[in-house]
Structure formats: structure tokens, C-alpha cells
Write a protein that holds these residues in place. Structure first.
Motif, mmCIF file in Angstrom:
data_model
loop_
_atom_site.group_PDB
_atom_site.id
_atom_site.type_symbol
_atom_site.label_atom_id
_atom_site.label_comp_id
_atom_site.label_asym_id
_atom_site.label_seq_id
_atom_site.Cartn_x
_atom_site.Cartn_y
_atom_site.Cartn_z
ATOM 1 N N ALA A 243 39.854 27.089 36.446
ATOM 2 C CA ALA A 243 38.949 27.141 35.298
ATOM 3 C C ALA A 243 38.055 28.368 35.385
ATOM 4 O O ALA A 243 37.819 29.060 34.381
ATOM 5 N N GLU A 244 37.560 28.660 36.578
ATOM 6 C CA GLU A 244 36.720 29.843 36.766
ATOM 7 C C GLU A 244 37.523 31.113 36.538
ATOM 8 O O GLU A 244 37.051 32.053 35.886
ATOM 9 N N ARG A 245 38.740 31.152 37.072
ATOM 10 C CA ARG A 245 39.593 32.330 36.864
ATOM 11 C C ARG A 245 39.907 32.508 35.390
ATOM 12 O O ARG A 245 39.894 33.631 34.864
ATOM 13 N N SER A 246 40.176 31.410 34.707
ATOM 14 C CA SER A 246 40.466 31.471 33.282
ATOM 15 C C SER A 246 39.291 32.066 32.520
ATOM 16 O O SER A 246 39.460 32.963 31.687
ATOM 17 N N HIS A 247 38.089 31.558 32.816
ATOM 18 C CA HIS A 247 36.906 32.055 32.105
ATOM 19 C C HIS A 247 36.683 33.539 32.374
ATOM 20 O O HIS A 247 36.438 34.314 31.437
ATOM 21 N N ARG A 248 36.776 33.931 33.630
ATOM 22 C CA ARG A 248 36.521 35.330 33.972
ATOM 23 C C ARG A 248 37.568 36.259 33.358
ATOM 24 O O ARG A 248 37.239 37.356 32.890
ATOM 25 N N THR A 249 38.814 35.823 33.334
ATOM 26 C CA THR A 249 39.882 36.642 32.769
ATOM 27 C C THR A 249 39.671 36.864 31.275
ATOM 28 O O THR A 249 39.732 37.996 30.780
ATOM 29 N N ALA B 80 29.725 39.626 23.145
ATOM 30 C CA ALA B 80 30.928 39.061 23.767
ATOM 31 C C ALA B 80 30.860 37.539 23.770
ATOM 32 O O ALA B 80 31.851 36.859 23.459
ATOM 33 N N GLU B 81 29.691 36.989 24.103
ATOM 34 C CA GLU B 81 29.552 35.537 24.112
ATOM 35 C C GLU B 81 29.662 34.963 22.694
ATOM 36 O O GLU B 81 30.222 33.877 22.491
ATOM 37 N N ARG B 82 29.148 35.688 21.708
ATOM 38 C CA ARG B 82 29.247 35.232 20.323
ATOM 39 C C ARG B 82 30.706 35.175 19.880
ATOM 40 O O ARG B 82 31.139 34.225 19.213
ATOM 41 N N LEU B 83 31.476 36.189 20.272
ATOM 42 C CA LEU B 83 32.887 36.203 19.917
ATOM 43 C C LEU B 83 33.653 35.113 20.663
ATOM 44 O O LEU B 83 34.521 34.444 20.089
ATOM 45 N N LEU B 84 33.343 34.911 21.943
ATOM 46 C CA LEU B 84 33.990 33.849 22.707
ATOM 47 C C LEU B 84 33.737 32.486 22.075
ATOM 48 O O LEU B 84 34.650 31.649 21.975
ATOM 49 N N ALA B 85 32.496 32.257 21.651
ATOM 50 C CA ALA B 85 32.161 30.980 21.015
ATOM 51 C C ALA B 85 32.928 30.812 19.707
ATOM 52 O O ALA B 85 33.409 29.710 19.384
ATOM 53 N N THR B 86 33.053 31.894 18.952
ATOM 54 C CA THR B 86 33.817 31.847 17.702
ATOM 55 C C THR B 86 35.280 31.508 17.976
ATOM 56 O O THR B 86 35.879 30.678 17.288
ATOM 57 N N LEU B 87 35.860 32.140 18.981
ATOM 58 C CA LEU B 87 37.259 31.898 19.313
ATOM 59 C C LEU B 87 37.487 30.464 19.792
ATOM 60 O O LEU B 87 38.475 29.818 19.407
ATOM 61 N N ASP B 88 36.582 29.968 20.640
ATOM 62 C CA ASP B 88 36.710 28.585 21.100
ATOM 63 C C ASP B 88 36.638 27.615 19.921
ATOM 64 O O ASP B 88 37.416 26.662 19.833
ATOM 65 N N GLY B 89 35.700 27.872 19.015
ATOM 66 C CA GLY B 89 35.567 26.997 17.853
ATOM 67 C C GLY B 89 36.790 27.047 16.962
ATOM 68 O O GLY B 89 37.278 26.000 16.500
ATOM 69 N N LEU B 90 37.300 28.235 16.702
ATOM 70 C CA LEU B 90 38.491 28.371 15.874
ATOM 71 C C LEU B 90 39.693 27.686 16.524
ATOM 72 O O LEU B 90 40.487 27.027 15.844
ATOM 73 N N CYS B 91 39.818 27.870 17.828
ATOM 74 C CA CYS B 91 40.944 27.253 18.540
ATOM 75 C C CYS B 91 40.880 25.734 18.420
ATOM 76 O O CYS B 91 41.893 25.078 18.116
ATOM 77 N N MET B 92 39.705 25.169 18.637
ATOM 78 C CA MET B 92 39.567 23.718 18.547
ATOM 79 C C MET B 92 39.827 23.234 17.125
ATOM 80 O O MET B 92 40.540 22.240 16.902
ATOM 81 N N HIS B 93 39.260 23.920 16.130
ATOM 82 C CA HIS B 93 39.479 23.525 14.741
ATOM 83 C C HIS B 93 40.963 23.616 14.368
ATOM 84 O O HIS B 93 41.488 22.749 13.663
ATOM 85 N N ALA B 94 41.624 24.686 14.813
ATOM 86 C CA ALA B 94 43.036 24.867 14.470
ATOM 87 C C ALA B 94 43.918 23.807 15.121
ATOM 88 O O ALA B 94 44.941 23.409 14.554
ATOM 89 N N LEU B 95 43.523 23.333 16.306
ATOM 90 C CA LEU B 95 44.278 22.269 16.961
ATOM 91 C C LEU B 95 44.049 20.917 16.284
ATOM 92 O O LEU B 95 44.978 20.130 16.123
ATOM 93 N N LEU B 96 42.804 20.665 15.871
ATOM 94 C CA LEU B 96 42.453 19.359 15.328
ATOM 95 C C LEU B 96 42.674 19.250 13.825
ATOM 96 O O LEU B 96 42.951 18.164 13.307
ATOM 97 N N GLN B 97 42.524 20.382 13.113
ATOM 98 C CA GLN B 97 42.660 20.382 11.655
ATOM 99 C C GLN B 97 43.598 21.506 11.207
ATOM 100 O O GLN B 97 43.192 22.420 10.488
ATOM 101 N N PRO B 98 44.860 21.451 11.611
ATOM 102 C CA PRO B 98 45.769 22.568 11.321
ATOM 103 C C PRO B 98 46.052 22.767 9.831
ATOM 104 O O PRO B 98 46.354 23.884 9.411
ATOM 105 N N ASP B 99 45.937 21.716 9.044
ATOM 106 C CA ASP B 99 46.176 21.876 7.610
ATOM 107 C C ASP B 99 45.064 22.674 6.940
ATOM 108 O O ASP B 99 45.292 23.329 5.908
#
Length: 208
Positions: A131-137, A164-183
Motif C-alpha cells: 500500500a505504501e509502495r502503491s501510494h508513493r509510486t 498534486a494532492e488535489r489531482l490525486l483526490a480527484t482521480l480517487d473520486g472519479l475512480c470510485m464513482h466510475a466503479l460504483l456508478q458506471p452508467d
């Protein structure tokens, strides 16, 4: 003559079975027995390569991190090779950011698996290292992208880290939304959101 088995290929077959189980039923179902059944193998065959469920799952976590990191690095090199402020740069950056998101079948499975392991790492110490390696990468790649996009070379380090943190938060949110609400959160919607986000950088035009 005994059949010669490619050990690395067999490990990857087992890992793909782990991915299918996590994507379909969740991480909690990914026991050695369930994985062996999914892979069409005897439990003993899986144990030949992975002595425990934790060893198998940590290896699977590392595999998905490596897969995502490879795609991100490749896309970042393409973005770095384009000229600043051009439509080609815009397209290359969107392609890079799209590598984080479940926009096709393969990336959807990877994103689902990646999210599941990251969430599980909060309470399972066995996953903490990956998890730490994933975050750092991922953070390092996003950080390099922010530097690439910043039109002002005098930008403060604090500002760059914040972006960078703002973009990371945006990407995490988009990823979660796309997984849960793909339509709703389609590839086009993801692209629209990222374009609006990136329009703040003069180096990336908001042209559609």
C-alpha cells in the motif's frame, strides 16, 4: 515425459484468478481454495507457488501495482515528449490520467482490485508495504505531471504539492464513482471532469 510448467506463467494464472474473484465477489472470498477452484487447479498446486493466502494476496497486490505503474510511466513519457500548450499535450495528459480509471474491461478489473487492496491495507498489516509502495509510486507520477503542467517555474514547492494532492483526490473520486456508478460516470464524463480540472493549468488548453 513429465509436463514442464512455466512457474512464472502459472503464478500469473493464479493471480488472474485472484483478480476475477475480487472483481466479482470481493477480497474476502479470495482464499486459497476459492482461488484454486477459479484457476482450475488443485489447492496443492497453488500451495506449490504460494504457501499461504497472505503470500498469494500480497503478490497479487504487487502485481496490480506494477501493472498500473507500467501504464502510467509509459503514458507519462508520451506526455513529456509533447510540446507544452498544444492539443497533443492535452490529449497525452488525458490519456495518462485515464490510466488511473476503469475505462475498459482490463482497467476496470485492475482499478477494482487496486482499490480493494488499498482499503484492506487499513486493517491488514500484511498489505501495508505494498500500500505504501502503491501510494508513493502514484504520487511520484502525479507530482512529475504537475511539474510538467506548471507554467511558472517559480511555483513554490508547497503549491505544487497541494496541486498534486488535489489531482490525486480527484482521480480517487472519479475512480470510485466510475466503479460504483458506471452508467453515469462514463469515459466521456471522466474526460469532461479532468478537462475542467486541468484547465487551471495554462499549459493544458481546455479545448474539446
Amino acid at each position: 515425459m513429465p509436463k514442464i510448467v512455466d512457474a512464472e506463467a502459472r503464478r500469473q494464472e493464479v493471480v488472474q484468478a485472484v483478480f476475477r474473484i475480487i472483481a466479482g465477489d470481493g477480497l474476502e472470498r479470495a482464499s486459497l481454495r476459492e482461488v484454486a477452484d477459479e484457476a482450475g487447479l488443485a489447492v496443492g498446486s497453488v500451495r506449490h507457488y504460494f504457501s499461504s493466502s497472505d503470500e498469494l494476496l500480497v503478490f497479487s497486490f504487487a502485481t496490480v501495482v506494477d501493472r498500473i505503474a507500467f501504464r502510467l510511466e509509459s503514458a507519462l513519457r508520451e506526455a513529456e515528449a509533447t510540446s507544452q500548450g498544444t492539443a497533443e499535450r492535452h490529449s497525452a495528459v488525458l490519456n495518462l490520467l485515464g490510466q488511473f480509471l476503469p475505462l475498459d474491461e482490463e482497467s476496470a478489473v485492475d482499478a477494482c482490485v487496486w482499490m480493494a487492496f488499498r482499503q484492506a491495507a487499513r486493517i491488514n498489516e500484511a498489505f501495508a508495504g505494498e500500500a505504501e509502495r502503491s501510494h508513493r509510486t502514484v504520487a511520484a507520477i502525479v507530482g512529475r505531471l504537475i511539474v510538467l503542467l506548471s507554467p511558472d517555474e517559480a511555483e513554490s514547492p508547497h503549491h505544487l504539492v497541494t496541486e498534486a494532492e488535489r489531482l490525486l483526490a480527484t482521480l480517487d473520486g472519479l475512480c470510485m464513482h466510475a466503479l460504483l456508478q458506471p452508467d453515469w460516470m462514463t469515459a466521456q464524463m471522466c474526460s469532461d471532469v479532468l478537462t475542467a480540472h486541468l484547465a487551471a493549468f495554462d499549459a493544458v488548453p481546455a479545448a474539446r
